[in-house]
Design a protein around this motif. Structure first.
Motif, PDB file in Angstrom:
ATOM      1  N   THR A  50       0.800  -1.052   0.300  1.00  0.00           N
ATOM      2  CA  THR A  50      -0.046   0.099  -0.280  1.00  0.00           C
ATOM      3  C   THR A  50       0.665   1.265   0.148  1.00  0.00           C
ATOM      4  O   THR A  50       2.006   1.202   0.335  1.00  0.00           O
ATOM      5  N   ARG A  51       0.472   2.402  -0.234  1.00  0.00           N
ATOM      6  CA  ARG A  51       0.855   3.641  -0.119  1.00  0.00           C
ATOM      7  C   ARG A  51       1.508   3.683   1.085  1.00  0.00           C
ATOM      8  O   ARG A  51       2.426   4.569   1.417  1.00  0.00           O
ATOM      9  N   THR A  52       0.177   3.349   1.969  1.00  0.00           N
ATOM     10  CA  THR A  52       0.527   3.630   3.836  1.00  0.00           C
ATOM     11  C   THR A  52       2.386   3.807   3.586  1.00  0.00           C
ATOM     12  O   THR A  52       2.569   3.802   4.688  1.00  0.00           O
ATOM     13  N   MET A  53       2.527   1.827   3.313  1.00  0.00           N
ATOM     14  CA  MET A  53       3.290   1.403   3.783  1.00  0.00           C
ATOM     15  C   MET A  53       4.540   1.550   3.161  1.00  0.00           C
ATOM     16  O   MET A  53       5.379   1.492   3.840  1.00  0.00           O
ATOM     17  N   THR A  70      14.226   9.942  -2.556  1.00  0.00           N
ATOM     18  CA  THR A  70      15.136   9.006  -3.269  1.00  0.00           C
ATOM     19  C   THR A  70      14.185   6.988  -3.163  1.00  0.00           C
ATOM     20  O   THR A  70      13.876   6.364  -4.417  1.00  0.00           O
ATOM     21  N   ARG A  71      14.250   7.158  -1.790  1.00  0.00           N
ATOM     22  CA  ARG A  71      13.588   6.150  -1.469  1.00  0.00           C
ATOM     23  C   ARG A  71      12.503   5.897  -1.992  1.00  0.00           C
ATOM     24  O   ARG A  71      12.040   4.506  -2.655  1.00  0.00           O
ATOM     25  N   LEU A  75      10.985   2.564  -4.414  1.00  0.00           N
ATOM     26  CA  LEU A  75       9.427   1.339  -4.470  1.00  0.00           C
ATOM     27  C   LEU A  75       8.483   1.949  -5.174  1.00  0.00           C
ATOM     28  O   LEU A  75       8.130   0.920  -5.398  1.00  0.00           O
ATOM     29  N   ARG A  76       8.331   2.988  -5.663  1.00  0.00           N
ATOM     30  CA  ARG A  76       7.302   3.429  -7.037  1.00  0.00           C
ATOM     31  C   ARG A  76       7.066   2.516  -8.010  1.00  0.00           C
ATOM     32  O   ARG A  76       6.587   2.669  -8.719  1.00  0.00           O
ATOM     33  N   GLU A  90      -1.334  -0.871  -4.364  1.00  0.00           N
ATOM     34  CA  GLU A  90      -1.124   0.414  -4.977  1.00  0.00           C
ATOM     35  C   GLU A  90      -0.568   1.408  -5.441  1.00  0.00           C
ATOM     36  O   GLU A  90       0.915   1.007  -5.405  1.00  0.00           O
ATOM     37  N   ALA A  91      -0.947   1.897  -6.623  1.00  0.00           N
ATOM     38  CA  ALA A  91       0.295   2.791  -7.326  1.00  0.00           C
ATOM     39  C   ALA A  91       0.903   3.865  -5.970  1.00  0.00           C
ATOM     40  O   ALA A  91      -0.265   4.371  -5.602  1.00  0.00           O
TER      41      ALA A  91
END
Length: 143
Positions: A50-53, A70-71, A75-76, A90-91
């Motif tokens: 998820t985004r929250t994660m 950067t991190r 992940l993205r 999730e994107a």
């Protein structure tokens, strides 16, 4: 280890191999992905990614704002890859964190440092003395 952490670890390693096979060094990014897998494992988080994660992981480190950017960027891109295997992934937003535009102040050289720089310029190319004299002249301000 949770099933999700195991799945995530496997996909992260495959993604790292893919990036290497495409010619990327990808060493720092690989470290970020492995740290993310450890983070998910320690927190015993469950699927989907998820985004929250991702945000919580990026914020869990200290350091400069650009490090978080950067991190999150690593992940993205990984999440885009992961979405092929788990459509519930999730994107992540491109601009979740603002990039710092801070400009470092110029360094003012002392007279001794400037003299040393000009001397080094004069000796830069022993086989082409004119090059060294030109660089030294430019360092002095074109005298």
């Amino acid at each position: 280890m949770t099933a999700f952490a195991r799945f995530l670890g496997e996909k992260a390693e495959r993604y790292i191999e893919l990036r290497h096979s495409l010619g990327y060094a990808f060493s720092k990014q690989a470290g970020t992905l492995r740290a993310f897998v450890r983070y998910v494992e320690r927190a015993q988080l469950d699927a989907p990614a998820t985004r929250t994660m991702a945000l919580d992981f990026a914020l869990s480190f200290g350091g400069a704002a650009n490090s978080r950017v950067t991190r999150h960027g690593v992940l993205r891109q990984f999440y885009e890859y992961l979405a092929v295997y788990d459509v519930r992934t999730e994107a992540l937003e491109r601009r979740a964190f603002p990039r710092s535009r801070a400009i470092t102040p110029p360094r003012i050289l002392t007279d001794a440092e400037l003299a040393s720089l000009i001397d080094a310029c004069a000796r830069i190319s022993p086989s082409t003395p004119l090059r060294g004299r030109t660089m030294a002249s430019n360092a002095r301000g074109g005298e």
